[in-house]
Design a protein around this motif. Structure first.
Motif, PDB file in Angstrom:
ATOM      1  N   PRO A   1       0.825  -1.214   0.000  1.00  0.00           N
ATOM      2  CA  PRO A   1       0.000   0.000   0.000  1.00  0.00           C
ATOM      3  C   PRO A   1       0.859   1.263   0.000  1.00  0.00           C
ATOM      4  O   PRO A   1       1.927   1.279   0.597  1.00  0.00           O
ATOM      5  CB  PRO A   1      -0.813  -0.108   1.292  1.00  0.00           C
TER       6      PRO A   1
ATOM      7  N   ARG B   1       1.606   4.496   1.417  1.00  0.00           N
ATOM      8  CA  ARG B   1       1.234   5.155   2.672  1.00  0.00           C
ATOM      9  C   ARG B   1       1.007   6.645   2.501  1.00  0.00           C
ATOM     10  O   ARG B   1       0.281   7.252   3.279  1.00  0.00           O
ATOM     11  CB  ARG B   1       2.300   4.885   3.731  1.00  0.00           C
ATOM     12  N   THR B   2       1.631   7.204   1.525  1.00  0.00           N
ATOM     13  CA  THR B   2       1.419   8.634   1.316  1.00  0.00           C
ATOM     14  C   THR B   2      -0.028   8.886   0.896  1.00  0.00           C
ATOM     15  O   THR B   2      -0.702   9.773   1.425  1.00  0.00           O
ATOM     16  CB  THR B   2       2.364   9.168   0.234  1.00  0.00           C
ATOM     17  N   ALA B   3      -0.480   8.092  -0.040  1.00  0.00           N
ATOM     18  CA  ALA B   3      -1.854   8.250  -0.505  1.00  0.00           C
ATOM     19  C   ALA B   3      -2.833   8.006   0.639  1.00  0.00           C
ATOM     20  O   ALA B   3      -3.804   8.732   0.829  1.00  0.00           O
ATOM     21  CB  ALA B   3      -2.132   7.284  -1.649  1.00  0.00           C
TER      22      ALA B   3
ATOM     23  N   SER C   1      -2.248   8.424   3.726  1.00  0.00           N
ATOM     24  CA  SER C   1      -2.158   9.535   4.663  1.00  0.00           C
ATOM     25  C   SER C   1      -2.962  10.731   4.176  1.00  0.00           C
ATOM     26  O   SER C   1      -3.632  11.407   4.953  1.00  0.00           O
ATOM     27  CB  SER C   1      -0.702   9.967   4.843  1.00  0.00           C
ATOM     28  N   LEU C   2      -2.874  10.974   2.904  1.00  0.00           N
ATOM     29  CA  LEU C   2      -3.603  12.120   2.364  1.00  0.00           C
ATOM     30  C   LEU C   2      -5.096  11.940   2.621  1.00  0.00           C
ATOM     31  O   LEU C   2      -5.807  12.870   2.967  1.00  0.00           O
ATOM     32  CB  LEU C   2      -3.351  12.226   0.860  1.00  0.00           C
TER      33      LEU C   2
ATOM     34  N   THR D   1      -0.471  10.092   9.490  1.00  0.00           N
ATOM     35  CA  THR D   1       0.754   9.695   8.800  1.00  0.00           C
ATOM     36  C   THR D   1       1.425   8.476   9.407  1.00  0.00           C
ATOM     37  O   THR D   1       2.397   7.976   8.873  1.00  0.00           O
ATOM     38  CB  THR D   1       1.761  10.848   8.827  1.00  0.00           C
ATOM     39  N   ARG D   2       0.926   8.063  10.557  1.00  0.00           N
ATOM     40  CA  ARG D   2       1.585   6.972  11.273  1.00  0.00           C
ATOM     41  C   ARG D   2       3.055   7.292  11.538  1.00  0.00           C
ATOM     42  O   ARG D   2       3.930   6.433  11.386  1.00  0.00           O
ATOM     43  CB  ARG D   2       1.438   5.648  10.531  1.00  0.00           C
ATOM     44  N   THR D   3       3.284   8.528  11.876  1.00  0.00           N
ATOM     45  CA  THR D   3       4.623   8.925  12.320  1.00  0.00           C
ATOM     46  C   THR D   3       4.446   9.771  13.573  1.00  0.00           C
ATOM     47  O   THR D   3       3.439  10.448  13.730  1.00  0.00           O
ATOM     48  CB  THR D   3       5.354   9.792  11.288  1.00  0.00           C
TER      49      THR D   3
ATOM     50  N   MET E   1       7.332  19.730  11.610  1.00  0.00           N
ATOM     51  CA  MET E   1       6.745  18.442  11.973  1.00  0.00           C
ATOM     52  C   MET E   1       5.234  18.497  11.820  1.00  0.00           C
ATOM     53  O   MET E   1       4.601  17.547  11.373  1.00  0.00           O
ATOM     54  CB  MET E   1       7.119  18.079  13.404  1.00  0.00           C
ATOM     55  N   LEU E   2       4.682  19.616  12.195  1.00  0.00           N
ATOM     56  CA  LEU E   2       3.241  19.790  12.040  1.00  0.00           C
ATOM     57  C   LEU E   2       2.867  19.720  10.554  1.00  0.00           C
ATOM     58  O   LEU E   2       1.906  19.058  10.162  1.00  0.00           O
ATOM     59  CB  LEU E   2       2.827  21.151  12.613  1.00  0.00           C
ATOM     60  N   ASP E   3       3.660  20.404   9.738  1.00  0.00           N
ATOM     61  CA  ASP E   3       3.423  20.359   8.296  1.00  0.00           C
ATOM     62  C   ASP E   3       3.511  18.926   7.786  1.00  0.00           C
ATOM     63  O   ASP E   3       2.762  18.502   6.919  1.00  0.00           O
ATOM     64  CB  ASP E   3       4.476  21.185   7.550  1.00  0.00           C
ATOM     65  N   GLN E   4       4.477  18.249   8.315  1.00  0.00           N
ATOM     66  CA  GLN E   4       4.706  16.868   7.902  1.00  0.00           C
ATOM     67  C   GLN E   4       3.512  15.995   8.295  1.00  0.00           C
ATOM     68  O   GLN E   4       3.338  14.899   7.776  1.00  0.00           O
ATOM     69  CB  GLN E   4       5.975  16.350   8.584  1.00  0.00           C
TER      70      GLN E   4
ATOM     71  N   THR F   1       1.936  16.102   2.718  1.00  0.00           N
ATOM     72  CA  THR F   1       1.473  14.779   2.303  1.00  0.00           C
ATOM     73  C   THR F   1       0.939  14.831   0.876  1.00  0.00           C
ATOM     74  O   THR F   1       1.274  14.005   0.039  1.00  0.00           O
ATOM     75  CB  THR F   1       0.364  14.279   3.240  1.00  0.00           C
TER      76      THR F   1
ATOM     77  N   LEU G   1       2.442  12.984  -2.433  1.00  0.00           N
ATOM     78  CA  LEU G   1       1.674  12.080  -3.295  1.00  0.00           C
ATOM     79  C   LEU G   1       1.897  12.463  -4.755  1.00  0.00           C
ATOM     80  O   LEU G   1       2.050  11.624  -5.629  1.00  0.00           O
ATOM     81  CB  LEU G   1       0.183  12.182  -2.958  1.00  0.00           C
TER      82      LEU G   1
ATOM     83  N   PHE H   1      13.444  15.353   6.945  1.00  0.00           N
ATOM     84  CA  PHE H   1      13.365  14.817   8.294  1.00  0.00           C
ATOM     85  C   PHE H   1      14.033  13.466   8.355  1.00  0.00           C
ATOM     86  O   PHE H   1      14.148  12.769   7.343  1.00  0.00           O
ATOM     87  CB  PHE H   1      11.915  14.676   8.752  1.00  0.00           C
TER      88      PHE H   1
END
Lengths: 342, 342
Positions: free
Chosen positions: A56, A58-60, A62-63, A68-70, A121-124, B59, B63, B101
């Motif tokens: 899968p 993960r970026t998609a 996450s969007l 983000t599972r980080t 990090m927030l942006d991330q 994110t 993508l 990061f």
DNA sequence: CTGTTAGCGCATTCAC
DNA sequence: GTGAATGCGCTAACAG
């Protein structure tokens, strides 16, 4: 996996299994039961996943899910700390257990970097942030951080009421008292308890005094010095020459203890026969000394682990401050207590 | 930023500035000149960004661009290493400099965890992976890793030809020779150079021998023991009692040197008057000993930094192995060389 | 139980 | 110089 083919998408899996993307998605997200999907379809999809070597994106994901599972870990200097870096070990292990990754950033104490790091990090899109410090102390977390879930690690921010995970310094002080009390004679603390504004010193001292009092003993003197080897060495040597000898030395950390060993080495006092030595930290240094040092350990790996667990635990909102026990690392620097063996 | 409003999207910025999303996107990506966008439009967009407190969604960008601006660092035990953890400091600093990061994961040497971690990082879409080890040694990187750009840190994989960043142990050995040669008498190496399969020992020894030879000296004996304090202490004490004294001791790491100090303490040899001590590592421990230890340092932070830089540098494909100099940390354990002062 | 459809927020090609 | 349109890969209403 078919070689040379481009990375398979969920649509490819679905097509190969003869189902729709929705169905495939449900199956891959473990909702096949809930959606009452036929066992056969499940099997076909799983086979297709294997055949295609599907993974899968993960970026998609996450969007779509806004997750983000980080988790991020912002610290002043933790990675540089020779011992405290184990907080990272624990944190990364806990993250992995929860199928998350750990993003780290060090500010070196620079508030500007701190703010930048927090924003990025927030942006991330991290799912939460652990705010850690090398030394156990009070902090004021940057306001920008508060947009995310935050757990404090090895520090507290009384004003914010943020959940925190810290070592139980007070309990550690009590443990040190029991150890120190094994020897007769005056109990002397080595190291300035107000060192660099940390909580550690005052809390350790408070626990020590409390427990000593229960035992009918007391802190008889305090040799104030920085928590470093050379400072402890010279301060203690000086103190010793100017006053009575001690029965036991309670050192504020292992380096102070090393300095104490060196000072004692120049005198006629042997450890633990003449003087017992107890300290705090539980670093490897303790095992390098002769005799090995008895020290009340800082459970860094556990702290890091607990912090990430708390961060990721959905119902740990206002869990307050968790104080983790400081385990005693037994060495040869205090007298062994005689035990009754049947 | 308007309070209470949902997170602004690029479309909101564009609308507020009275331009299209495309235009706004170009401006925010620094392509306004290239696209010859009116200065006025640029100003309006920038103002809108500030007003709205707009932050791009990384994110979504990832993508689209298939780049996450994250790099992974997989290691066995680096975060637990009391000193090597500085590789993380350097790596995270270099990552941040490049607006990336650092994602970390520790395998604790477990190949299964290693494979899992690699797969997950790949799924996560990291832009590259640093594969690091606590000790400088040879490794075989898991094949699954090779799907990503990889740089080795503190290790080499001769078979793969992957770019690597390691300390120049051979050069360090040569530096140690110069230091050791300041004292007269036999040069004795302490520590088994074949310790735990690391490269470090053999390369340090090779450099040491090479340079000593140039100076008309040689390694006169090797005291083989583990690279730990107690092992070095007892091995050296035993060796000393059974043979002639040494002029200088070259210790395989700082802990070995500490053991040597302890052994020497029990004899009548003083440092550096009777015997000089040199070691490798450059850890803080060196400054805790009396006299302070002269040690050839491992530049961990620089190593970490260089590894990430190499990983992110587009034209560093087959840059081979970078060997970073080991800086001498001067202490009081070797005689000072007389200098000619005018 | 399964398929259709519609975004998530952004970068970019192609007309205007 | 600018804007409309498209799709990155996935999830999840909603309808069948």
């Amino acid at each position: 996996m078919v070689r040379g083919a481009r990375k398979p998408r969920l649509a490819d899996v679905a097509a190969r299994a003869g189902v729709s993307r929705t169905t495939a998605s449900y199956i891959l997200n473990g909702r096949s039961d809930e959606m009452r999907i036929s066992a056969e379809a499940v099997a076909r999809v799983r086979a297709a996943v294997v055949d295609l070597g599907y993974r899968p994106n993960r970026t998609a994901r996450s969007l779509r899910t806004a997750q983000t599972r980080t988790v991020g870990l912002i610290s002043d200097n933790v990675a540089s700390g020779h011992f405290a870096s184990r907080m990272l070990t624990g944190a990364s292990a806990a993250a992995r257990e929860a199928d998350h990754f750990l993003l780290i950033g060090e500010t070196d104490g620079d508030p500007l970097v701190e703010r930048l790091l927090a924003e990025q990090m927030l942006d991330q899109g991290v799912d939460g942030i652990v705010y850690a410090t090398l030394r156990h102390r009070e902090v004021v977390v940057p306001p920008s951080l508060l947009q995310a879930r935050v757990v404090l690690l090895n520090c507290v921010d009384p004003a914010s009421g943020l959940p925190a995970v810290v070592p139980d310094e007070h309990g550690g002080g009590r443990a040190a008292a029991d150890l120190a009390a094994r020897a007769a004679g005056p109990v002397v603390v080595v190291g300035d308890e107000r060192e660099q504004g940390t909580h550690a010193g005052t809390m350790r001292l408070a626990g020590l005094e409390e427990r000593l009092d229960e035992l009918g003993r007391a802190v008889d003197d305090v040799v104030r010095c920085d928590w470093t080897v050379p400072a402890a060495r010279s301060a203690l040597a000086c103190w010793w020459s100017g006053g009575g000898p001690a029965g036991s030395l309670v050192c504020m950390n292992d380096r102070v203890a090393m300095g104490a060993y060196q000072a004692l080495d120049g005198l006629d006092a042997s450890i633990p026969a003449d003087v017992a030595v107890v300290s705090f930290d539980g670093s490897e240094l303790a095992s390098w000394l002769t005799p090995t040092l008895t020290t009340v350990g800082l459970p860094f790996a556990d702290l890091g682990e607990a912090a990430v667990r708390t961060l990721l635990d959905p119902d740990a909102r206002g869990s307050g401050t968790q104080r983790l026990a400081m385990p005693v690392v037994h060495g040869g620097s205090v007298p062994t207590v005689a035990r009754v063996t049947p």
